[in-house]
Design a protein around this motif. Structure first.
Motif, PDB file in Angstrom:
ATOM      1  N   ALA A  20       0.782  -1.343   0.014  1.00  0.00           N
ATOM      2  CA  ALA A  20      -0.029  -0.061  -0.056  1.00  0.00           C
ATOM      3  C   ALA A  20       0.995   1.346  -0.051  1.00  0.00           C
ATOM      4  O   ALA A  20       0.237   2.197  -0.142  1.00  0.00           O
ATOM      5  CB  ALA A  20      -1.131   0.125   1.130  1.00  0.00           C
ATOM      6  N   ASP A  21       2.128   1.250   0.280  1.00  0.00           N
ATOM      7  CA  ASP A  21       3.042   2.312   0.284  1.00  0.00           C
ATOM      8  C   ASP A  21       3.501   2.478  -1.255  1.00  0.00           C
ATOM      9  O   ASP A  21       4.117   3.664  -1.565  1.00  0.00           O
ATOM     10  CB  ASP A  21       4.196   2.121   1.170  1.00  0.00           C
ATOM     11  CG  ASP A  21       3.810   2.218   2.616  1.00  0.00           C
ATOM     12  OD1 ASP A  21       2.819   3.022   2.879  1.00  0.00           O
ATOM     13  OD2 ASP A  21       4.475   1.622   3.262  1.00  0.00           O
ATOM     14  N   VAL A  22       3.211   1.661  -2.027  1.00  0.00           N
ATOM     15  CA  VAL A  22       4.056   1.632  -3.455  1.00  0.00           C
ATOM     16  C   VAL A  22       3.142   2.522  -4.492  1.00  0.00           C
ATOM     17  O   VAL A  22       1.975   2.288  -4.354  1.00  0.00           O
ATOM     18  CB  VAL A  22       4.426   0.304  -4.038  1.00  0.00           C
ATOM     19  CG1 VAL A  22       4.959   0.164  -5.387  1.00  0.00           C
ATOM     20  CG2 VAL A  22       5.283  -0.541  -2.993  1.00  0.00           C
ATOM     21  N   GLU A  23       3.785   3.240  -5.296  1.00  0.00           N
ATOM     22  CA  GLU A  23       3.210   4.063  -6.174  1.00  0.00           C
ATOM     23  C   GLU A  23       3.746   3.759  -7.620  1.00  0.00           C
ATOM     24  O   GLU A  23       5.047   4.001  -7.830  1.00  0.00           O
ATOM     25  CB  GLU A  23       3.190   5.252  -5.880  1.00  0.00           C
ATOM     26  CG  GLU A  23       2.585   6.486  -6.798  1.00  0.00           C
ATOM     27  CD  GLU A  23       2.631   7.796  -6.004  1.00  0.00           C
ATOM     28  OE1 GLU A  23       2.021   7.897  -5.037  1.00  0.00           O
ATOM     29  OE2 GLU A  23       3.424   8.764  -6.496  1.00  0.00           O
ATOM     30  N   PHE A  24       3.021   3.461  -8.700  1.00  0.00           N
ATOM     31  CA  PHE A  24       3.222   3.308  -9.894  1.00  0.00           C
ATOM     32  C   PHE A  24       3.166   4.795 -10.626  1.00  0.00           C
ATOM     33  O   PHE A  24       2.231   5.414 -10.466  1.00  0.00           O
ATOM     34  CB  PHE A  24       2.399   2.495 -10.709  1.00  0.00           C
ATOM     35  CG  PHE A  24       2.577   1.242 -10.494  1.00  0.00           C
ATOM     36  CD1 PHE A  24       3.413   0.735  -9.500  1.00  0.00           C
ATOM     37  CD2 PHE A  24       1.918   0.110 -11.487  1.00  0.00           C
ATOM     38  CE1 PHE A  24       3.717  -0.706  -9.371  1.00  0.00           C
ATOM     39  CE2 PHE A  24       2.213  -1.334 -11.288  1.00  0.00           C
ATOM     40  CZ  PHE A  24       3.016  -1.750 -10.055  1.00  0.00           C
ATOM     41  N   VAL A  25       4.210   5.148 -11.406  1.00  0.00           N
ATOM     42  CA  VAL A  25       4.254   6.449 -12.172  1.00  0.00           C
ATOM     43  C   VAL A  25       4.426   5.939 -13.775  1.00  0.00           C
ATOM     44  O   VAL A  25       5.097   5.236 -14.234  1.00  0.00           O
ATOM     45  CB  VAL A  25       5.640   7.060 -11.964  1.00  0.00           C
ATOM     46  CG1 VAL A  25       5.532   8.423 -12.853  1.00  0.00           C
ATOM     47  CG2 VAL A  25       5.925   7.460 -10.468  1.00  0.00           C
ATOM     48  N   LEU A  26       3.357   6.581 -14.383  1.00  0.00           N
ATOM     49  CA  LEU A  26       2.995   6.259 -15.841  1.00  0.00           C
ATOM     50  C   LEU A  26       3.366   7.436 -16.577  1.00  0.00           C
ATOM     51  O   LEU A  26       2.411   8.403 -16.822  1.00  0.00           O
ATOM     52  CB  LEU A  26       1.653   5.811 -16.212  1.00  0.00           C
ATOM     53  CG  LEU A  26       1.366   4.566 -15.179  1.00  0.00           C
ATOM     54  CD1 LEU A  26       0.521   4.550 -14.093  1.00  0.00           C
ATOM     55  CD2 LEU A  26       0.538   3.299 -16.154  1.00  0.00           C
ATOM     56  N   ARG A  27       4.600   7.568 -17.135  1.00  0.00           N
ATOM     57  CA  ARG A  27       4.741   8.844 -17.976  1.00  0.00           C
ATOM     58  C   ARG A  27       4.467   8.537 -19.275  1.00  0.00           C
ATOM     59  O   ARG A  27       4.760   7.523 -20.131  1.00  0.00           O
ATOM     60  CB  ARG A  27       6.613   9.060 -17.780  1.00  0.00           C
ATOM     61  CG  ARG A  27       6.963  10.001 -18.312  1.00  0.00           C
ATOM     62  CD  ARG A  27       8.392  10.512 -18.229  1.00  0.00           C
ATOM     63  NE  ARG A  27       8.439  10.970 -16.902  1.00  0.00           N
ATOM     64  CZ  ARG A  27       9.806  11.070 -16.264  1.00  0.00           C
ATOM     65  NH1 ARG A  27      10.685  10.953 -16.829  1.00  0.00           N
ATOM     66  NH2 ARG A  27       9.495  11.717 -15.105  1.00  0.00           N
ATOM     67  N   GLY A  28       4.013   9.684 -20.063  1.00  0.00           N
ATOM     68  CA  GLY A  28       3.517   9.591 -21.350  1.00  0.00           C
ATOM     69  C   GLY A  28       2.416   8.913 -21.854  1.00  0.00           C
ATOM     70  O   GLY A  28       2.253   8.277 -22.811  1.00  0.00           O
TER      71      GLY A  28
END
Length: 620
Positions: A185-193
Motif C-alpha cells: 500500500a506504500d508503493v506507487e506506479f508512475v506512468l509517464r507519457g
C-alpha cells in the motif's frame, strides 16, 4: 506605521519589540489586528509617533499601482503594520491564515539572514541498520524529505520487473521481485507519457504470488478511472491506438528500492508507528545531519485581504498528500488532473481523437491568495515545496516581483481570474520535480495581467502558459531548457480566446525562447483556438519546431510580426486564413540568428537589479 518583531527564540508573552520579540506568526497577526484598530497601544519604542519612517525601506505609495484610499475599507483601521520576521526557521504547526481583518500588514523577513517559514518537522531518534537510517515517526504522512538541506528523492526502480502485462485489476509479471517491495500500500506506479503531455500516479493495493507469476492489484478507484480516461487514436506516422494505462515507467516508495544514497521510503504498514527509512549520502551522520520532513499542505492562506505583503521570506517544507489516496493522481495536462465525473471524446482531425476529463481539478498551492486586492509578494524564495508554490485566484492589482521559485514538486506560480497582476523579474527553475506537467508560470481567466522580464528554465514541460483571458502581456522573458520530461508543449504556450480585438487581445513581444528539448514541441506555441493574439519581435532558437500555424480548433486573428526564427514554423508556406505573417525572418545559420536577435536577447530576462536571483538569493 506600527512595527512588531517575531523571532523563533522569542516569547508570545513579550511585547514584540526588537529586544523582546514575539515567538509566532499567529500572535503577531492577532496583535497587528488589535493595533490597526486602536484596541491596544503599540510597544512604546515602536509607536509611529516616536519613530520616523525610513524612506529606504518604506518609500510610500506607488501612484502607478496604488489608486489611493479604498472607500470600502474599514474606516476604523489605523496606521499600517510591519511585522519583522527575524532570521531563523519559523515552524508552523497549522496553516497561517489571513483574512480581510488582516489588511494593511506587511510581513518582512531577511534582516541580516534568511527568514524561513517552514511547514516541516525535524526528524530525530535515528538509528542505523545495515547502512540505512531508521526513525519511528508516529502517524507522519509525507512525500518530502530534505537531509542536510538537500532533497531526498523517494526510492524507486525503473518499471515493473520481468515480462509484465496489464490485467483487468492491475498487472501480472513472471518476476518474483515485487514480493520483496515491502508494504504494497506504500508503493506507487508512475506512468509517464500515457499521453505525450501526461504523467499519472497510481497506488498499489496488493502484491501476491500466483504460481510462477506475481499479481499486482492496483488501488481503486484510480486504476478504474485510468482505464476509462486514457484512450486515444492517432492514425498518422508516429501515432497509433492506446486504450487505458500501459506499464509503469517508474515504481516508487518500496522498502526494497533503497539502493541509492540520498533516497528515502516511508513505511506505513503499522498504523501510528510509521517508519522513515533513509540511505545516507557520504558524510551524513544520524543525529548530526538535520533531516526535515514536509508536513503541512498549506503554509499560508490569504483570503479577502487588502494591502497584504510578504517581503524577503523563504517559504519551505510543505507537501501534498492527494496522490497517496486511493484516487491517485490521474494527471491530464498542466496542473489539471481527473477526480471523477464525465469523460469527453475530443476529435482533432483525420480520424484522431482522445478522451479527456469534462472537468479537471487543479494541483493546489502551498501558499495561497484568494480574492486579495493590492497584495505583494516580493524578494521571497519558494523551495522544498510539494505542490504548486504560489497561487493567486480572483482579486486585483497584485504584484509578484523579484522572487525565486526552485526545488518545487509542482509549478512555480499560477494566477487565475485576477485583474491586474504584475509578474516581474522572477526566477523560476527546477520545478515540476514530482508532477512533470507543471508549468513554470501560468495565467488564465484574468484581465490586464503582465508577465515581464522573468527567467524560466529547466522545467519538465511548458515554461510560461497563458489560458483564455483579456489583455494579457508576455514581454521580454527569457525561457530555455523547457519540455525536459514531457512532450507536446512550448517554451511559451497560449490557448483560447484572448479578447475581442487586437486592442484588448494578448501580446507576446520581445521574448527569447531557446532549447525546447523533448521531441514533438513548438517553442512558441499558439494552440487550441487562440484568437486575437499579436506575436511580435520574439527570437526563437533550437526547438523541435519553432511554432505551428495549423491547429485545431484553428487560430483566429493571430498576427506574427517581426519575429526571428532559426527554422520556419510549421505551415509557414501556407498560413491558414486566421493567421497573418508580417516581416518575420528565418535566419540563415547560427551566426545570422545571433546577429539579428542580439537586440532582443539583450533586453530579455532579468533586469540588472535582479541578477542576484541566479545565485538563489531572493532578497538582495
Amino acid at each position: 506605521m506600527y512595527e512588531l518583531y517575531v523571532s523563533p527564540s522569542g516569547d508570545d508573552a513579550w511585547p514584540g519589540t526588537p529586544g523582546r520579540p514575539l515567538a509566532t506568526l499567529a500572535r503577531a497577526r492577532d496583535l497587528a489586528r488589535d493595533l490597526a484598530r486602536g484596541l491596544v497601544r503599540a510597544p512604546a519604542s515602536e509607536s509611529a509617533s516616536e519613530s520616523a519612517p525610513d524612506p529606504a525601506r518604506d518609500p510610500g505609495p506607488d501612484p502607478a499601482r496604488d489608486p489611493g484610499p479604498d472607500p470600502a475599507r474599514d474606516p476604523a483601521r489605523g496606521a499600517p503594520v510591519v511585522v519583522h520576521l527575524l532570521p531563523g526557521v519559523h515552524r508552523l504547526t497549522e496553516t497561517f491564515e489571513l483574512t480581510e481583518a488582516d489588511s494593511g500588514v506587511t510581513y518582512r523577513g531577511g534582516d541580516g539572514g534568511e527568514t524561513v517559514v517552514s511547514g516541516g518537522r525535524r526528524i530525530t531518534g535515528w538509528h542505523e541498520r545495515d547502512g540505512i537510517w531508521l526513525a519511528e515517526v508516529g502517524d507522519l504522512e509525507t512525500r518530502g524529505l530534505h537531509v542536510g538541506g538537500r532533497r531526498a528523492g523517494r526510492a524507486a526502480i525503473d518499471g515493473l520487473p520481468g515480462n509484465a502485462v496489464r490485467t483487468a485489476t492491475g498487472y501480472v509479471t513472471d518476476s518474483a521481485e515485487p514480493l520483496g517491495w515491502g508494504n504494497p500500500a506504500d508503493v506507487e506506479f508512475v506512468l509517464r507519457g500515457v499521453y505525450p503531455w501526461t504523467e499519472a500516479r497510481l497506488g498499489v493495493a496488493a502484491v501476491e504470488a500466483d504460481g510462477d507469476s506475481t499479481v499486482v492489484t492496483m488501488a481503486r478507484p484510480a486504476f478504474g478511472w485510468a482505464v476509462e480516461l486514457y484512450n486515444s487514436v492517432v492514425p498518422w506516422e508516429g501515432g497509433g491506438e492506446s486504450y487505458g494505462p500501459g506499464l509503469p515507467t517508474r515504481v516508487e516508495n518500496g522498502r526494497g528500492f533503497l539502493t541509492e544514497p540520498g533516497t528515502f521510503v516511508l513505511d506505513t504498514s503499522r498504523p501510528g508507528r510509521h517508519v522513515l527509512r533513509y540511505r545516507p549520502r557520504p558524510g551524513e551522520e544520524p543525529g548530526r545531519t538535520e533531516a526535515v520532513a514536509s508536513v503541512l499542505e498549506t503554509l499560508v492562506r490569504v483570503a479577502g485581504a487588502r494591502d497584504v505583503a510578504f517581503e524577503g521570506v523563504t517559504f519551505a517544507d510543505a507537501t501534498w498528500l492527494r496522490p497517496n489516496r486511493p484516487e491517485g493522481f490521474l494527471h491530464y495536462h498542466g496542473t489539471g488532473y481527473y477526480d471523477g465525473g464525465p469523460i469527453e471524446k475530443v476529435s482533432f482531425g483525420e480520424g484522431a481523437w482522445v478522451t479527456v476529463p469534462a472537468d479537471a481539478s487543479t494541483i493546489p498551492a502551498n501558499v495561497v491568495f484568494e480574492d486579495a486586492v493590492r497584495a505583494t509578494v516580493e524578494g521571497c524564495r519558494f523551495t522544498r515545496l510539494g505542490a504548486t508554490a504560489l497561487r493567486f485566484s480572483g482579486g486585483a492589482d497584485v504584484l509578484v516581483r523579484g522572487n525565486v521559485f526552485e526545488g518545487v514538486c509542482g509549478g512555480g506560480l499560477t494566477v487565475t481570474g485576477t485583474r491586474g497582476a504584475g509578474i516581474e523579474n522572477n526566477l523560476v527553475r527546477d520545478i515540476g520535480l514530482e508532477y512533470s506537467g507543471s508549468p513554470g508560470v501560468a495565467v488564465s481567466g484574468g484581465e490586464e495581467c503582465t508577465i515581464a522580464r522573468n527567467q524560466v528554465n529547466d522545467v519538465p514541460h511548458c515554461g510560461i502558459v497563458v489560458g483564455p483571458g483579456r489583455s494579457t502581456r508576455v514581454l521580454r522573458n527569457l525561457v530555455f531548457d523547457t519540455l525536459k520530461v514531457l512532450a507536446d508543449g512550448g517554451g511559451i504556450y497560449l490557448s483560447g480566446p484572448q479578447g475581442g480585438s487586437h486592442e484588448d487581445g494578448a501580446v507576446i513581444r520581445g521574448n527569447v525562447v531557446r532549447d525546447t528539448l523533448t521531441p514533438y514541441n513548438f517553442a512558441l506555441y499558439t494552440d487550441y483556438g487562440a484568437a486575437w493574439v499579436t506575436v511580435e519581435g520574439n527570437a526563437v532558437q533550437r526547438a523541435d519546431n519553432t511554432a505551428v500555424l495549423h491547429v485545431s480548433p484553428p487560430l483566429e486573428n493571430v498576427v506574427l510580426r517581426g519575429n526571428i526564427w532559426d527554422a520556419a514554423p510549421v505551415g509557414w508556406e501556407d498560413p491558414p486564413p486566421g493567421v497573418t505573417v508580417e516581416g518575420d525572418v528565418i535566419a540563415a545559420d547560427e551566426a545570422d540568428f545571433a546577429s539579428r536577435a542580439a537586440g532582443v536577447v539583450a533586453l530579455a530576462g532579468l533586469e540588472a537589479g535582479y541578477a542576484h536571483l541566479r545565485d538563489g538569493r531572493a532578497a538582495s
